[in-house]
Design a protein around this motif. Structure first.
Motif, PDB file in Angstrom:
ATOM      1  N   ASP A   1       0.824  -1.205   0.000  1.00 17.65           N
ATOM      2  CA  ASP A   1       0.000   0.000   0.000  1.00 17.65           C
ATOM      3  C   ASP A   1       0.861   1.258   0.000  1.00 17.65           C
ATOM      4  OD1 ASP A   1      -2.228  -1.577   0.000  1.00 17.65           O
ATOM      5  OD2 ASP A   1      -2.688  -1.316   2.123  1.00 17.65           O
ATOM      6  N   MET A   2       1.992   1.203   0.675  1.00 18.68           N
ATOM      7  CA  MET A   2       2.894   2.345   0.683  1.00 18.68           C
ATOM      8  C   MET A   2       3.480   2.577  -0.699  1.00 18.68           C
ATOM      9  SD  MET A   2       3.987   4.649   2.770  1.00 18.68           S
ATOM     10  CE  MET A   2       5.097   6.022   2.461  1.00 18.68           C
ATOM     11  N   TYR A   3       3.809   1.518  -1.380  1.00 19.51           N
ATOM     12  CA  TYR A   3       4.352   1.631  -2.739  1.00 19.51           C
ATOM     13  C   TYR A   3       3.312   2.249  -3.674  1.00 19.51           C
ATOM     14  CZ  TYR A   3       6.306   0.308  -7.262  1.00 19.51           C
ATOM     15  OH  TYR A   3       6.797   0.334  -8.548  1.00 19.51           O
ATOM     16  N   GLU A   4       2.073   1.787  -3.573  1.00 23.68           N
ATOM     17  CA  GLU A   4       1.008   2.326  -4.417  1.00 23.68           C
ATOM     18  C   GLU A   4       0.755   3.799  -4.103  1.00 23.68           C
ATOM     19  OE1 GLU A   4      -2.418  -0.137  -3.952  1.00 23.68           O
ATOM     20  OE2 GLU A   4      -1.567  -1.800  -5.122  1.00 23.68           O
ATOM     21  N   LEU A   5       0.790   4.145  -2.824  1.00 26.19           N
ATOM     22  CA  LEU A   5       0.607   5.545  -2.446  1.00 26.19           C
ATOM     23  C   LEU A   5       1.709   6.407  -3.045  1.00 26.19           C
ATOM     24  CD1 LEU A   5      -0.837   7.733  -0.766  1.00 26.19           C
ATOM     25  CD2 LEU A   5       0.674   7.122   1.133  1.00 26.19           C
ATOM     26  N   ALA A   6       2.941   5.939  -2.978  1.00 26.00           N
ATOM     27  CA  ALA A   6       4.061   6.700  -3.531  1.00 26.00           C
ATOM     28  C   ALA A   6       3.898   6.911  -5.031  1.00 26.00           C
ATOM     29  CB  ALA A   6       5.377   5.981  -3.236  1.00 26.00           C
ATOM     30  N   GLU A   7       3.461   5.889  -5.731  1.00 25.74           N
ATOM     31  CA  GLU A   7       3.224   6.026  -7.169  1.00 25.74           C
ATOM     32  C   GLU A   7       2.127   7.049  -7.451  1.00 25.74           C
ATOM     33  OE1 GLU A   7       2.469   2.052  -8.735  1.00 25.74           O
ATOM     34  OE2 GLU A   7       4.452   2.145  -9.678  1.00 25.74           O
ATOM     35  N   ASN A   8       1.059   6.997  -6.652  1.00 31.52           N
ATOM     36  CA  ASN A   8      -0.050   7.934  -6.849  1.00 31.52           C
ATOM     37  C   ASN A   8       0.372   9.373  -6.568  1.00 31.52           C
ATOM     38  OD1 ASN A   8      -1.854   5.890  -7.555  1.00 31.52           O
ATOM     39  ND2 ASN A   8      -2.530   5.574  -5.449  1.00 31.52           N
ATOM     40  N   ILE A   9       1.174   9.569  -5.528  1.00 33.94           N
ATOM     41  CA  ILE A   9       1.645  10.912  -5.204  1.00 33.94           C
ATOM     42  C   ILE A   9       2.493  11.468  -6.340  1.00 33.94           C
ATOM     43  CG2 ILE A   9       3.188  12.206  -3.678  1.00 33.94           C
ATOM     44  CD1 ILE A   9       2.225  10.358  -1.395  1.00 33.94           C
ATOM     45  N   THR A  10       3.384  10.649  -6.873  1.00 34.20           N
ATOM     46  CA  THR A  10       4.208  11.088  -7.995  1.00 34.20           C
ATOM     47  C   THR A  10       3.340  11.502  -9.178  1.00 34.20           C
ATOM     48  OG1 THR A  10       6.023   9.635  -7.317  1.00 34.20           O
ATOM     49  CG2 THR A  10       6.016  10.387  -9.603  1.00 34.20           C
ATOM     50  N   SER A  11       2.304  10.726  -9.447  1.00 35.83           N
ATOM     51  CA  SER A  11       1.433  10.995 -10.584  1.00 35.83           C
ATOM     52  C   SER A  11       0.668  12.305 -10.431  1.00 35.83           C
ATOM     53  CB  SER A  11       0.451   9.830 -10.771  1.00 35.83           C
ATOM     54  OG  SER A  11      -0.459  10.101 -11.822  1.00 35.83           O
ATOM     55  N   VAL A  12       0.042  12.532  -9.267  1.00 35.06           N
ATOM     56  CA  VAL A  12      -0.777  13.736  -9.106  1.00 35.06           C
ATOM     57  C   VAL A  12       0.084  14.994  -9.053  1.00 35.06           C
ATOM     58  CG1 VAL A  12      -2.729  12.562  -8.031  1.00 35.06           C
ATOM     59  CG2 VAL A  12      -0.893  13.480  -6.582  1.00 35.06           C
ATOM     60  N   CYS A  13       1.291  14.881  -8.510  1.00 35.22           N
ATOM     61  CA  CYS A  13       2.169  16.054  -8.484  1.00 35.22           C
ATOM     62  C   CYS A  13       2.597  16.438  -9.897  1.00 35.22           C
ATOM     63  CB  CYS A  13       3.385  15.782  -7.601  1.00 35.22           C
ATOM     64  SG  CYS A  13       3.002  15.741  -5.813  1.00 35.22           S
ATOM     65  N   LYS A  14       2.767  15.445 -10.761  1.00 37.92           N
ATOM     66  CA  LYS A  14       3.088  15.732 -12.156  1.00 37.92           C
ATOM     67  C   LYS A  14       1.875  16.286 -12.907  1.00 37.92           C
ATOM     68  CE  LYS A  14       6.800  12.328 -12.720  1.00 37.92           C
ATOM     69  NZ  LYS A  14       7.224  11.062 -13.400  1.00 37.92           N
ATOM     70  N   SER A  15       0.677  16.033 -12.386  1.00 36.96           N
ATOM     71  CA  SER A  15      -0.554  16.447 -13.070  1.00 36.96           C
ATOM     72  C   SER A  15      -1.059  17.815 -12.633  1.00 36.96           C
ATOM     73  CB  SER A  15      -1.662  15.404 -12.833  1.00 36.96           C
ATOM     74  OG  SER A  15      -1.292  14.150 -13.354  1.00 36.96           O
ATOM     75  N   GLY A  16      -0.364  18.458 -11.684  1.00 32.60           N
ATOM     76  CA  GLY A  16      -0.758  19.802 -11.301  1.00 32.60           C
ATOM     77  C   GLY A  16      -1.028  20.016  -9.831  1.00 32.60           C
ATOM     78  N   ALA A  17      -0.985  18.962  -9.026  1.00 29.25           N
ATOM     79  CA  ALA A  17      -1.218  19.133  -7.588  1.00 29.25           C
ATOM     80  C   ALA A  17      -0.044  19.868  -6.950  1.00 29.25           C
ATOM     81  CB  ALA A  17      -1.412  17.775  -6.910  1.00 29.25           C
ATOM     82  N   ASP A  18      -0.360  20.791  -6.048  1.00 31.03           N
ATOM     83  CA  ASP A  18       0.673  21.512  -5.305  1.00 31.03           C
ATOM     84  C   ASP A  18       1.090  20.776  -4.046  1.00 31.03           C
ATOM     85  OD1 ASP A  18       0.906  24.189  -6.779  1.00 31.03           O
ATOM     86  OD2 ASP A  18      -1.259  24.012  -6.486  1.00 31.03           O
ATOM     87  N   GLY A  19       0.312  19.778  -3.673  1.00 33.77           N
ATOM     88  CA  GLY A  19       0.635  19.019  -2.476  1.00 33.77           C
ATOM     89  C   GLY A  19      -0.381  17.927  -2.247  1.00 33.77           C
ATOM     90  N   VAL A  20      -0.132  17.138  -1.204  1.00 28.47           N
ATOM     91  CA  VAL A  20      -0.964  15.967  -0.920  1.00 28.47           C
ATOM     92  C   VAL A  20      -1.335  15.953   0.554  1.00 28.47           C
ATOM     93  CG1 VAL A  20      -1.049  13.443  -0.906  1.00 28.47           C
ATOM     94  CG2 VAL A  20       0.099  14.642  -2.786  1.00 28.47           C
ATOM     95  N   GLN A  21      -2.598  15.659   0.817  1.00 22.48           N
ATOM     96  CA  GLN A  21      -3.083  15.427   2.175  1.00 22.48           C
ATOM     97  C   GLN A  21      -3.197  13.923   2.373  1.00 22.48           C
ATOM     98  OE1 GLN A  21      -6.696  17.489   1.078  1.00 22.48           O
ATOM     99  NE2 GLN A  21      -6.405  18.957   2.737  1.00 22.48           N
ATOM    100  N   ILE A  22      -2.539  13.401   3.384  1.00 23.21           N
ATOM    101  CA  ILE A  22      -2.586  11.967   3.664  1.00 23.21           C
ATOM    102  C   ILE A  22      -3.337  11.757   4.968  1.00 23.21           C
ATOM    103  CG2 ILE A  22      -1.255   9.863   4.013  1.00 23.21           C
ATOM    104  CD1 ILE A  22       1.045  11.239   2.491  1.00 23.21           C
TER     105      ILE A  22
END
Length: 223
Positions: free
Chosen positions: A80-101
């Motif tokens: 689950d941590m690996y999947e979260l890391a992949e998702n964070i990388t993706s959304v940051c490349k798509s325009g997100a300024d940050g992530v709430q976990i």
């Protein structure tokens, strides 16, 4: 758009907007237009909305955070941590300024230990918000909480109130204890829905106990 003037002024920078998923492109455009017209500078969106919202809000000086719930079974923690890391990388490349976990306090320490290893790779130039239910945080654990937030250089602590029991709730006492023991340089965000009574309580306590951080406090209102 909700009426934000119940306890906020039109230019109050403490206002943020919690956006539920919007599938229709016309509705999405209207939502983004309302956000701009109401002088909102911070929003939270579902991961699947990031790229579309960014297209409407690019160059509008509106910060886009996206959110993830992290609630792994112990045997699936690494996966689950690996999947979260992949998702964070993706959304940051798509325009997100940050992530709430968003996570439970019982997962907090293990999560911090794992995130610390990849923190710089995932969040370079982006905001990291750790979100917890304030009812899960005891005053005796605040020093530990703040120390671990510093360990991963989180720049936002986000607090929710997952179950409001009204007069039986210890919300005010917990916010009081939080401000009394405050030891964090980042922002403090609250996700309380449109519960203006609770928001007002936080504002009043902050003005009395921690006026120096009042400009770092933000409230996510439901769109």
């Amino acid at each position: 758009m909700i009426d934000i003037n119940e306890i906020f002024s039109d230019s109050d920078k403490r206002i943020a907007i919690w956006c539920e998923p919007v599938a229709d492109t016309n509705d999405l455009a209207i939502m983004c237009e309302n956000i701009v017209n109401n002088n909102v500078h911070l929003i939270s969106v579902a991961p699947e909305m990031v790229s579309n919202v960014w297209m409407y809000l690019e160059k509008k000086k509106i910060k886009i955070l996206t959110r993830y719930n992290f609630n792994p079974a112990p045997k699936n923690l690494d996966k689950d941590m690996y999947e979260l890391a992949e998702n964070i990388t993706s959304v940051c490349k798509s325009g997100a300024d940050g992530v709430q976990i968003f996570l439970h306090m019982h997962d907090f320490e293990n999560f911090i230990d794992m995130l610390k290893i990849v923190r710089d790779d995932l969040f370079f130039g982006h905001d990291l918000a750790i979100a917890l239910d304030i009812q899960d945080i005891d005053i005796c654990n605040l020093d530990f909480l703040f120390q671990r937030l510093r360990d991963i250089r989180a720049n936002i602590l986000t607090l929710t109130l997952n179950e409001d029991m009204g007069n039986r709730s210890d919300f005010v006492g917990r916010v009081y204890g939080l401000f009394q023991n405050w030891d964090f340089d980042g922002e403090l965000h609250f996700v309380l829905g449109n519960n203006f009574d609770r928001i007002d309580q936080v504002i009043r306590l902050a003005e009395i106990l921690r006026p120096e951080i009042s400009d770092k406090i933000k409230f996510f209102l439901d769109y």
